[in-house]
Design an enzyme around this catalytic site. Structure first.
Site, mmCIF file in Angstrom:
data_model
loop_
_atom_site.group_PDB
_atom_site.id
_atom_site.type_symbol
_atom_site.label_atom_id
_atom_site.label_comp_id
_atom_site.label_asym_id
_atom_site.label_seq_id
_atom_site.Cartn_x
_atom_site.Cartn_y
_atom_site.Cartn_z
ATOM 1 C CB ILE A 63 60.033 -13.124 -25.503
ATOM 2 C CG1 ILE A 63 58.936 -13.410 -26.548
ATOM 3 C CG2 ILE A 63 61.212 -12.416 -26.159
ATOM 4 C CD1 ILE A 63 58.330 -12.158 -27.143
ATOM 5 C CG ASN B 202 59.601 -3.726 -23.020
ATOM 6 O OD1 ASN B 202 59.530 -3.408 -24.200
ATOM 7 N ND2 ASN B 202 58.669 -4.442 -22.433
ATOM 8 C CG HIS C 139 57.354 0.074 -22.996
ATOM 9 N ND1 HIS C 139 57.100 -1.117 -22.368
ATOM 10 C CD2 HIS C 139 57.757 0.923 -22.011
ATOM 11 C CE1 HIS C 139 57.308 -1.008 -21.076
ATOM 12 N NE2 HIS C 139 57.714 0.227 -20.830
ATOM 13 C CG ASP D 24 54.594 -2.451 -28.342
ATOM 14 O OD1 ASP D 24 54.535 -3.202 -27.350
ATOM 15 O OD2 ASP D 24 54.107 -1.306 -28.367
ATOM 16 C CD GLU E 73 57.442 -11.479 -20.656
ATOM 17 O OE1 GLU E 73 58.255 -11.710 -19.745
ATOM 18 O OE2 GLU E 73 56.512 -10.655 -20.540
#
Length: 410
Positions: free
Chosen positions: A264, A271, A276, A280, A306
């Site tokens: 990603i 983030n 975070h 997620d 990721e």
């Protein structure tokens, strides 16, 4: 000593004692947070069944109607709860299933009316046997429904119920040989009753403990092989699922097989900017898109933070490139919505075609896919690169609608 001269009341009290111990032991398991679905129903079922046996033997010192009504009612309800526990375990429970407990109450009331009407005890016992046999067969059916091969506990549960049903049928036949029947008399019918009670207490308790153990083992296996956040395989699961494919020395085992490493883009920035929790959500969204766009034989795993790995068996280079480009476009066109903010996600994908490899392992495939992924990052991200070791020089050529790059290396 002739077994027929044993005291039936003492044996029934022994069954009550066994039931109390088993009910207490199973209840202790409820203190553990890792108990399988259905355990509360099974614990209550054993307890009520034990109370039913207690009331049955209690007719020696209580009015007969108390024993007939409460003894049979609690025994019926206990068997109902054993069945409901199986439904809960199989995730098949519906609200209307609880109506069976109302039918048990009606049966107990019917027995009370039969007692007041002077119906012989043998005829009441025949009705009780029929009801228990029906309930036992329902348990057999539910114990075997959708049973996995490893679930020997459920098989033992069904076998125990079948033994109890056979014993009940034999007891039903012995009624015909009795001139007068009484529950507390020492005869073949009541010995079969004691046998059935012991089968239910011991056989089903062992079955339930085995079911719980096997359920926990499967949960632990799932925790070991699956990523808790995204629900796809983790690195251990990836290794387990690809062991046969990459452990084979036969080149045909991975002929036309491709491996994709997916990263990603700017995930750390996401983030840092949004937290975070949003990161997620992004991971879950990407995993969901990947899962929706693979076949049942493909293997999807979260490899690290990721990064995702997808193993594509029976997939040519052209097909793998087309798949990777489609996934890349789908992800980029489906932003993640958080607090009215649309977060655009892009992917960099490295591909390796294993059909051209002379010797291949999972680690080698991932290493080469990672080289291609690195080059996709270097060349601007949001693109697909493939690794090709057929040439002697490191070369990159833009191709495939500007989104795909070839990485050639020896």
């Amino acid at each position: 000593m002739d077994i027929l001269h044993l005291d039936i009341k003492s044996m029934m009290l022994m069954c009550v004692f066994i039931g109390v111990l088993i009910s207490g032991g199973l209840a202790a398991l409820l203190r553990d947070r890792y108990v399988c679905p259905g355990m509360p129903f099974w614990v209550c079922g054993f307890f009520l069944f034990t109370v039913g046996v207690f009331f049955a033997v209690g007719r020696a010192f209580t009015p007969l109607w108390v024993s007939v009504f409460f003894g049979n009612l609690f025994s019926f309800l206990g068997t109902n709860l054993l069945w409901l526990g199986l439904l809960k375990y199989n995730n098949k429970m519906k609200r209307y299933h609880f109506l069976v407990m109302g039918l048990s109450l009606l049966t107990a009331i019917s027995l009370l009316f039969m007692l007041s009407a002077g119906v012989p005890e043998k005829n009441r016992a025949e009705l009780i046997s029929i009801v228990f046999n029906v309930q036992s067969l329902l348990c057999v059916r539910e114990a075997l429904r959708d049973r996995e091969q490893y679930e020997s506990g459920r098989l033992m549960f069904a076998f125990t119920c079948m033994l109890a049903t056979i014993g009940s049928c034999l007891r039903f036949l012995t009624y015909q040989m009795e001139q007068s029947y009484s529950l507390l008399n020492t005869n073949i019918s009541n010995l079969l009753l004691i046998f059935n009670a012991i089968i239910v207490f011991l056989g089903l308790s062992f079955s339930i403990m085995l079911i719980t153990s096997q359920w926990l083992q499967q949960k632990l296996a799932a925790f070991a092989a699956y990523d808790a956040l995204t629900g796809v395989y983790n690195r251990y699961g990836l290794s387990e699922q690809t062991a046969v494919l990459f452990g084979s020395k036969n080149k045909a085992a991975f002929s036309n097989c491709s491996v994709a490493m997916i990263d990603i883009d700017f995930f750390k920035k996401t983030n840092d900017s949004y937290g975070h929790f949003v990161g997620d959500l992004v991971l879950k969204a990407v995993a969901a898109t990947l899962r929706q766009n693979i076949r049942h034989q493909d293997i999807l795993a979260r490899y690290g933070g990721e990064e995702f790995i997808v193993v594509l068996p029976d997939t040519s280079k052209a097909a793998a490139l087309a798949w990777a480009e489609r996934v890349r476009e789908l992800v980029s066109m489906e932003p993640v919505l958080v607090n009215q903010h649309a977060i655009t996600i892009t992917l960099s994908i490295g591909l390796v075609d294993l059909s051209e490899e002379k010797h291949v392992s999972l680690d080698d495939a991932i290493r080469e896919a990672d080289i291609a992924l690195y080059q996709a990052k270097e060349r601007g991200r949001n693109r697909v690169c493939w690794f090709d070791n057929a040439a002697s020089l490191l070369m990159y050529t833009a191709n495939y609608n500007g989104g795909v790059t070839s990485v050639t290396d020896r």
